[in-house]
Design an enzyme around this catalytic site. Structure first.
Site, PDB file in Angstrom:
ATOM      1  N   GLY A  85      -9.709 -68.946   4.494  1.00 40.40           N
ATOM      2  CA  GLY A  85      -9.201 -69.582   3.279  1.00 40.40           C
ATOM      3  C   GLY A  85     -10.009 -70.716   2.715  1.00 40.40           C
ATOM      4  O   GLY A  85      -9.738 -71.181   1.599  1.00 40.40           O
TER       5      GLY A  85
ATOM      6  N   ARG B 234     -14.745 -65.644   2.442  1.00 42.44           N
ATOM      7  CA  ARG B 234     -15.443 -66.096   1.241  1.00 42.44           C
ATOM      8  C   ARG B 234     -16.543 -67.121   1.531  1.00 42.44           C
ATOM      9  O   ARG B 234     -17.623 -67.073   0.966  1.00 42.44           O
ATOM     10  CB  ARG B 234     -14.411 -66.715   0.291  1.00 42.44           C
ATOM     11  CG  ARG B 234     -14.936 -67.037  -1.075  1.00 42.44           C
ATOM     12  CD  ARG B 234     -13.902 -67.841  -1.871  1.00 42.44           C
ATOM     13  NE  ARG B 234     -12.565 -67.331  -1.771  1.00 42.44           N
ATOM     14  CZ  ARG B 234     -11.989 -66.550  -2.675  1.00 42.44           C
ATOM     15  NH1 ARG B 234     -12.647 -66.207  -3.758  1.00 42.44           N
ATOM     16  NH2 ARG B 234     -10.760 -66.117  -2.505  1.00 42.44           N
TER      17      ARG B 234
ATOM     18  N   CYS C  55     -12.761 -50.300 -21.652  1.00 41.85           N
ATOM     19  CA  CYS C  55     -11.861 -50.299 -22.804  1.00 41.85           C
ATOM     20  C   CYS C  55     -10.614 -51.142 -22.545  1.00 41.85           C
ATOM     21  O   CYS C  55      -9.501 -50.611 -22.493  1.00 41.85           O
ATOM     22  CB  CYS C  55     -11.475 -48.876 -23.133  1.00 41.85           C
ATOM     23  SG  CYS C  55     -12.929 -47.855 -23.288  1.00 41.85           S
TER      24      CYS C  55
HETATM   25  N1  LLP Z   1      -7.420 -63.782   7.074  1.00 44.06           N
HETATM   26  C1  LLP Z   1      -6.444 -63.156   6.405  1.00 44.06           C
HETATM   27  C2  LLP Z   1      -5.256 -62.740   7.132  1.00 44.06           C
HETATM   28  C3  LLP Z   1      -6.580 -62.934   5.028  1.00 44.06           C
HETATM   29  O1  LLP Z   1      -5.592 -62.321   4.366  1.00 44.06           O
HETATM   30  C4  LLP Z   1      -7.745 -63.354   4.346  1.00 44.06           C
HETATM   31  C5  LLP Z   1      -7.907 -63.111   2.923  1.00 44.06           C
HETATM   32  C6  LLP Z   1      -8.752 -63.985   5.095  1.00 44.06           C
HETATM   33  C7  LLP Z   1      -8.550 -64.194   6.448  1.00 44.06           C
HETATM   34  C8  LLP Z   1     -10.037 -64.462   4.495  1.00 44.06           C
HETATM   35  O2  LLP Z   1      -9.821 -65.438   3.532  1.00 44.06           O
HETATM   36  P1  LLP Z   1     -11.076 -66.209   2.882  1.00 44.06           P
HETATM   37  O3  LLP Z   1     -11.726 -67.038   3.952  1.00 44.06           O
HETATM   38  O4  LLP Z   1     -11.988 -65.190   2.325  1.00 44.06           O
HETATM   39  O5  LLP Z   1     -10.451 -67.028   1.807  1.00 44.06           O
HETATM   40  N2  LLP Z   1      -9.387 -61.050  -3.616  1.00 44.06           N
HETATM   41  C9  LLP Z   1      -9.185 -62.482  -3.631  1.00 44.06           C
HETATM   42  C10 LLP Z   1      -9.080 -63.055  -2.263  1.00 44.06           C
HETATM   43  C11 LLP Z   1      -8.023 -62.397  -1.413  1.00 44.06           C
HETATM   44  C12 LLP Z   1      -7.956 -62.961  -0.024  1.00 44.06           C
HETATM   45  C13 LLP Z   1      -7.125 -62.100   0.847  1.00 44.06           C
HETATM   46  N3  LLP Z   1      -7.037 -62.523   2.203  1.00 44.06           N
HETATM   47  C14 LLP Z   1     -10.274 -63.138  -4.457  1.00 44.06           C
HETATM   48  O6  LLP Z   1     -11.149 -62.442  -4.966  1.00 44.06           O
HETATM   49  O7  LLP Z   1     -10.243 -64.346  -4.650  1.00 44.06           O
END
Ligand code: LLP
Length: 424
Positions: free
Chosen positions: A239, A282, A349
């Site tokens: 996150g 991310r 579109c």
């Molecule tokens: N762990 C779990 C259980 C998760 O659901 C997620 C992301 C992560 C780890 C990794 O999170 P990160 O470090 O990447 O923030 N499509 C969206 C982001 C969706 C995130 C879903 N879960 C976007 O493009 O911003």
């Protein structure tokens, strides 16, 4: 820090100019810098060096095999959410003891495959899931390693679509039900209750929600200890946000780790030498990739100036879906040109098909190349074939070399699984 920079006004990825790749591969394409990926992983890894830990990169952010391979060779584990992601982890040889399996809707088939491979933990999100897992493990004559994903009811202060740790979200086990469910899990014969997990959302730019969530789960850990339930793993999810815009800096991984480790320092969990798990996606991949596109047309509307690209919302959906901001840069930089408010749009579109909205940009003309930055996470993995558009190529750069690590799809491939209704 990343490895995209201008040299003599030409945009490079590491030692390779992006126009050279465009010439060889065509556009659009995603371009990843291996050195950046590795650097981001190292920084994250080092930030937690003082505490026993396992970094499980969240595969959903970017699941290209070359990306996974680069990370696994650096010692990364993986956070997976499907049988497909498990297969990718296996393909790049990720040892099972470095895999955690998350997700609210794991199917029996997916669970069986993960049990057979022997993953480190199932992050279980409901009572029903717990019982299904117990049953499947019994059939396979195994013990399923379990962590319960707890919903700490903390506001992550991010976009509502990517908040997961609030009471109203579908994720996790309600905080107040957690103790009872741990007691129940401890009695199930085919489970080994080993951990506690939480993940509150994505693209978080403040530390407080992470700190609040970890306080809540540490409190729960204490309660569990009083009952003799001693957990070996604490998974604090992913996150951590990344800078998409100049000037808006989320905390550095070192600061983030410092804040979490300060919470943990005096806990009985630390004294027992428990292992901390993190699931960053991310922050590892986001700024290690760009989307490179070509300008097809420039249209002077009555109200707006439109730059129409060969890439659209099917290739990068984040702006359309979350109104996300991605920096746009020209591949060939020119100085002394007047900037204008510009709509950077795709060929799809739909009016929601934009990559940048009201953006001050230098003039572009037909044939110019530009990049959409910070597209290494949730870029290709969320792309689709909408409008029967083949998904784009993915390229990895390593030093002064590049390789296509996913070929552009062909139109024939898109229709491969389809057929007309059979004639009787
Ligand atoms: N762990 C779990 C259980 C998760 O659901 C997620 C992301 C992560 C780890 C990794 O999170 P990160 O470090 O990447 O923030 N499509 C969206 C982001 C969706 C995130 C879903 N879960 C976007 O493009 O911003």
């Amino acid at each position: 820090m990343d490895h995209f920079f201008y040299r003599e006004n030409r945009l490079f990825c590491e030692q390779v100019p992006l126009d050279q790749i465009a010439q060889a591969v065509g556009t659009p394409f995603y371009c990843y810098s291996e050195a950046t990926l590795r650097h981001h992983f190292e920084v994250f890894e080092e930030a937690f060096a003082s505490f026993p830990h396992l970094i499980c990169y969240s595969v959903k952010a970017n699941s290209n095999l070359a990306v996974l391979d680069a990370l696994v060779r650096q010692g990364a584990g993986f956070d997976i959410v499907s049988g497909g992601e498990l297969a990718r982890a296996q393909r790049v040889g990720c040892p099972p003891e470095r895999i955690v399996f998350s997700g609210v809707g794991k199917t029996a088939t997916e669970m069986r495959a993960a049990l057979e491979y022997g993953v480190l933990l199932f992050n279980v999100e409901s009572r029903d899931e717990l019982h299904r897992l117990n049953g499947l493990a019994g059939q396979l004559r195994r013990k399923a390693p379990v962590a319960l994903r707890i919903n700490p009811d903390v506001d992550p202060q991010t976009h509502p679509h990517i908040s997961t740790g609030l009471r109203r979200n579908k994720f996790g086990i309600p905080y107040r039900q957690a103790l009872d469910l741990y007691r129940e899990a401890a009695r199930l014969p085919h489970l080994e209750v080993l951990g506690l997990d939480c993940h509150i959302g994505s693209q978080l730019t403040a530390l407080e929600p992470f700190v609040d969530a970890s306080r809540r789960v540490l409190l729960l850990l204490k309660g569990l200890e009083r009952e003799g339930i001693l957990l070996r793993y604490l998974d604090l999810g992913g996150g951590l946000g990344i800078p998409y815009e100049d000037g808006r800096m989320p905390p550095h991984p070192g600061i983030y780790a410092g804040a979490l480790l300060a919470e943990l320092a005096t806990s009985p969990f630390a004294k027992r030498h428990g292992t901390l798990i993190l699931e960053p996606g991310r922050v590892i991949a986001g700024n290690a990739g760009v989307l490179v596109a070509r300008v097809e047309y420039v249209k002077e509307g009555e109200e707006k100036l439109f730059v129409i690209l060969d890439a659209g919302m099917n290739d990068l959906i984040r702006p359309a879906l979350y109104n996300a901001y991605h920096t746009i840069l020209p591949v060939a930089r020119r100085f002394g040109q007047e900037e204008r408010l510009t709509e950077v749009v795709g060929p799809i579109c739909e009016s929601g098909d934009f990559l940048a909205h009201d953006r001050l940009l230098p003039p572009f003309q037909e044939g110019d190349l530009l990049v959409v930055r910070s597209a290494g996470a949730y870029g290709f993995t969320m792309s689709s074939n909408y409008n029967t558009r083949p998904r784009v190529a993915e390229v990895m750069v390593r030093g002064d070399r590049f390789a296509v690590v996913r070929r552009r799809e062909t139109i024939d491939q898109l229709m491969e699984n389809e057929s007309l209704f059979p004639v009787p």
